[in-house]
Design an enzyme around this catalytic site. Structure first.
Site, PDB file in Angstrom:
ATOM      1  N   HIS A  81       0.838  -1.209   0.000  1.00  0.00           N
ATOM      2  CA  HIS A  81       0.000   0.000   0.000  1.00  0.00           C
ATOM      3  C   HIS A  81       0.873   1.260   0.000  1.00  0.00           C
ATOM      4  O   HIS A  81       1.891   1.316   0.695  1.00  0.00           O
ATOM      5  CB  HIS A  81      -0.899  -0.014   1.239  1.00  0.00           C
ATOM      6  CG  HIS A  81      -1.982   1.016   1.192  1.00  0.00           C
ATOM      7  ND1 HIS A  81      -1.937   2.166   1.949  1.00  0.00           N
ATOM      8  CD2 HIS A  81      -3.133   1.073   0.487  1.00  0.00           C
ATOM      9  CE1 HIS A  81      -3.019   2.887   1.727  1.00  0.00           C
ATOM     10  NE2 HIS A  81      -3.764   2.240   0.840  1.00  0.00           N
TER      11      HIS A  81
ATOM     12  N   SER B  69      -9.152 -14.737  -2.143  1.00  0.00           N
ATOM     13  CA  SER B  69      -9.361 -13.286  -2.194  1.00  0.00           C
ATOM     14  C   SER B  69     -10.700 -12.953  -2.835  1.00  0.00           C
ATOM     15  O   SER B  69     -11.164 -13.636  -3.758  1.00  0.00           O
ATOM     16  CB  SER B  69      -8.222 -12.665  -3.002  1.00  0.00           C
ATOM     17  OG  SER B  69      -8.532 -11.331  -3.298  1.00  0.00           O
TER      18      SER B  69
HETATM   19  C1  LIG Z   1      -3.211  -3.611   1.776  1.00  0.00           C
HETATM   20  C2  LIG Z   1      -3.636  -2.319   2.421  1.00  0.00           C
HETATM   21  N1  LIG Z   1      -2.940  -1.850   3.452  1.00  0.00           N
HETATM   22  C3  LIG Z   1      -3.275  -0.713   4.081  1.00  0.00           C
HETATM   23  C4  LIG Z   1      -4.363   0.022   3.667  1.00  0.00           C
HETATM   24  C5  LIG Z   1      -4.721   1.271   4.391  1.00  0.00           C
HETATM   25  O1  LIG Z   1      -5.742   0.994   5.263  1.00  0.00           O
HETATM   26  P1  LIG Z   1      -6.692   2.139   5.878  1.00  0.00           P
HETATM   27  O2  LIG Z   1      -7.401   2.746   4.735  1.00  0.00           O
HETATM   28  O3  LIG Z   1      -7.582   1.364   6.795  1.00  0.00           O
HETATM   29  O4  LIG Z   1      -5.820   3.092   6.597  1.00  0.00           O
HETATM   30  C6  LIG Z   1      -5.127  -0.432   2.589  1.00  0.00           C
HETATM   31  C7  LIG Z   1      -6.293   0.325   2.130  1.00  0.00           C
HETATM   32  O5  LIG Z   1      -6.932   0.042   1.173  1.00  0.00           O
HETATM   33  C8  LIG Z   1      -4.752  -1.622   1.945  1.00  0.00           C
HETATM   34  O6  LIG Z   1      -5.431  -2.096   0.897  1.00  0.00           O
END
Ligand SMILES: Cc1ncc(COP(=O)(O)O)c(C=O)c1O
Length: 401
Positions: A147, A348
């Protein structure tokens, strides 16, 4: 072009005319328009992983208090209008789902620590903070499919890091990881792994990474897993890849507003308690340990998560996952039937397909990345929505080669 803003009214508005108390007719109409806009968009939101099948009506009465979960949920706090008790129950439930054994959940044997965060990003920040405190010289390894917020966290923390190539399906390229590890054998590795990447739902293999660390004689290492969406899917599928504390990880982040569903963004950070004990700090002003990243913390979201977990129960949570997986299958086969090259990873609910034209992205609130796009069959997305989307794709997308 956003509409121009107006200054605050100078005088109190007398109540009456059926408007919410104190609001002018114009401001009341603005609220109504916002509500209508959201109500109209919501049935077309299939691109982001936010479940919409909740009804938290029985909890509205808690909005009458000025609640705050400041401090460590396990250490007590001077501020008594908190929901720490409920928060601890939520954390224990997540700890069970994330692979802690029953004897590690309660009492003196408790082996986990955690708190309810403002979202997956904060949980990842917490895991990386803990890792850096334990290994100040450590290097963070993360895949290019990680992310986008993780690069920002690493910049904020000034932590050394190396981006690892991904395989075409989004999983980490282990050969590239091994090559990088061999070059940096003098520094403890901090592995940032995905249990469900944002774009393709790929799961990085904890067992392969641990095996690599063993083969390369790297006994001091740390594994954080970002399970934003799949952290509430993998506990309910047959034979998931190793991803959790039972597999040997050190910390984990899950979003609460994704698979479980909440109108307020939230999440859970979990870690091994012995790591946290080494970095905790006590603060007199709040009468609590300053273990969390935020000071003041949302006290409503733990109640929402608690309500969702308790009202679904394990059977209900499993059923939701099964329904979402079946709908993802339906989306893949329907798209393939009209010539769109759709696919998904086995555990998934993220269905990947080539990036469609802008009109489709806009209408179905989809999130593209370079030449791919996805839809996510979270609870709240139903068969009728998928069928309507596929019908639009059929009419608007030129057939593939
Ligand atoms: C794999 C992954 N990690 C982290 C995040 C961030 O999460 P949040 O939006 O709850 O802060 C996302 C958001 O889509 C994600 O897909």
């Amino acid at each position: 072009m956003p509409a121009p803003t107006k200054p605050l009214p100078t005088d109190a508005v007398p109540s009456g005319d059926g408007n919410p108390p104190g609001l002018s007719g114009e401001d009341a109409a603005k609220l109504d328009a916002l509500f209508d806009h959201l109500r109209e968009r919501s049935p077309r939101s299939i691109g982001y992983p936010c479940s919409g099948d909740f009804d938290y009506g029985p909890l509205f009465r808690f909005l009458d208090f000025s609640l705050n979960n400041v401090g460590d949920p396990f250490s007590g706090s001077n501020y008594q209008l908190n929901t720490h008790g409920i928060e601890r129950e939520v954390l224990a439930d997540f700890a069970r789902l994330a692979g802690f054994r029953e004897e590690e959940i309660e009492g003196d044997g408790r082996a986990f620590w955690g708190y309810v965060t403002h979202g997956g990003t904060e949980g990842n920040m917490y895991g990386l903070y803990l890792a850096r405190e334990l290994f100040p010289e450590g290097v963070v390894y993360f895949s290019e499919d990680t992310h986008y917020s993780v690069s920002k966290i690493l910049r904020l923390q000034h932590t050394r890091n190396i981006m690892i190539r991904s395989q075409p399906d989004g999983e980490m390229d282990y050969a590239d990881l091994e090559e990088s590890l061999r070059i940096h054998r003098d520094t403890p590795p901090i592995f940032f792994l995905n249990a469900g990447t944002t774009m393709t739902g790929a799961v990085d293999r904890v067992d392969r990474v641990l095996d690599m660390a063993r083969r390369l004689c790297l006994p001091h290492h740390y594994i954080h897993v970002d399970a934003a969406l799949s952290g509430m899917i993998l506990p309910f599928v047959e034979n998931p890849p190793p991803w959790n504390f039972a597999a040997g990880i050190d910390s984990l982040s899950i979003s609460g507003h994704k698979m479980l569903g909440s109108p307020l963004p939230c999440g859970v950070a979990l870690a091994r308690k012995n790591h946290v004990d080494r970095v905790a700090r006590s603060v007199e002003y709040i009468g609590a340990l300053d273990t969390t990243i935020s000071g003041s913390r949302n006290a409503i979201t733990p109640v929402l998560l608690w309500y969702a977990l308790r009202s679904h129960g394990v059977a209900g949570l499993r059923e939701r996952v099964e329904r979402s997986l079946a709908l993802a299958d339906h989306a893949v086969s329907s798209l393939r039937a009209i010539g769109v090259a759709a696919w998904r990873h086995p555990h998934s609910i993220t269905v990947v397909f080539p990036r469609p034209p802008h009109a489709i992205l806009e209408k179905w609130i989809l999130a593209p990345y370079e030449d791919i796009c996805h839809l996510i069959t979270v609870p709240g997305v139903d068969r009728a929505m998928i069928d309507a989307f596929v019908s639009d794709m059929k009419h608007l997308v030129p057939p593939g080669p």
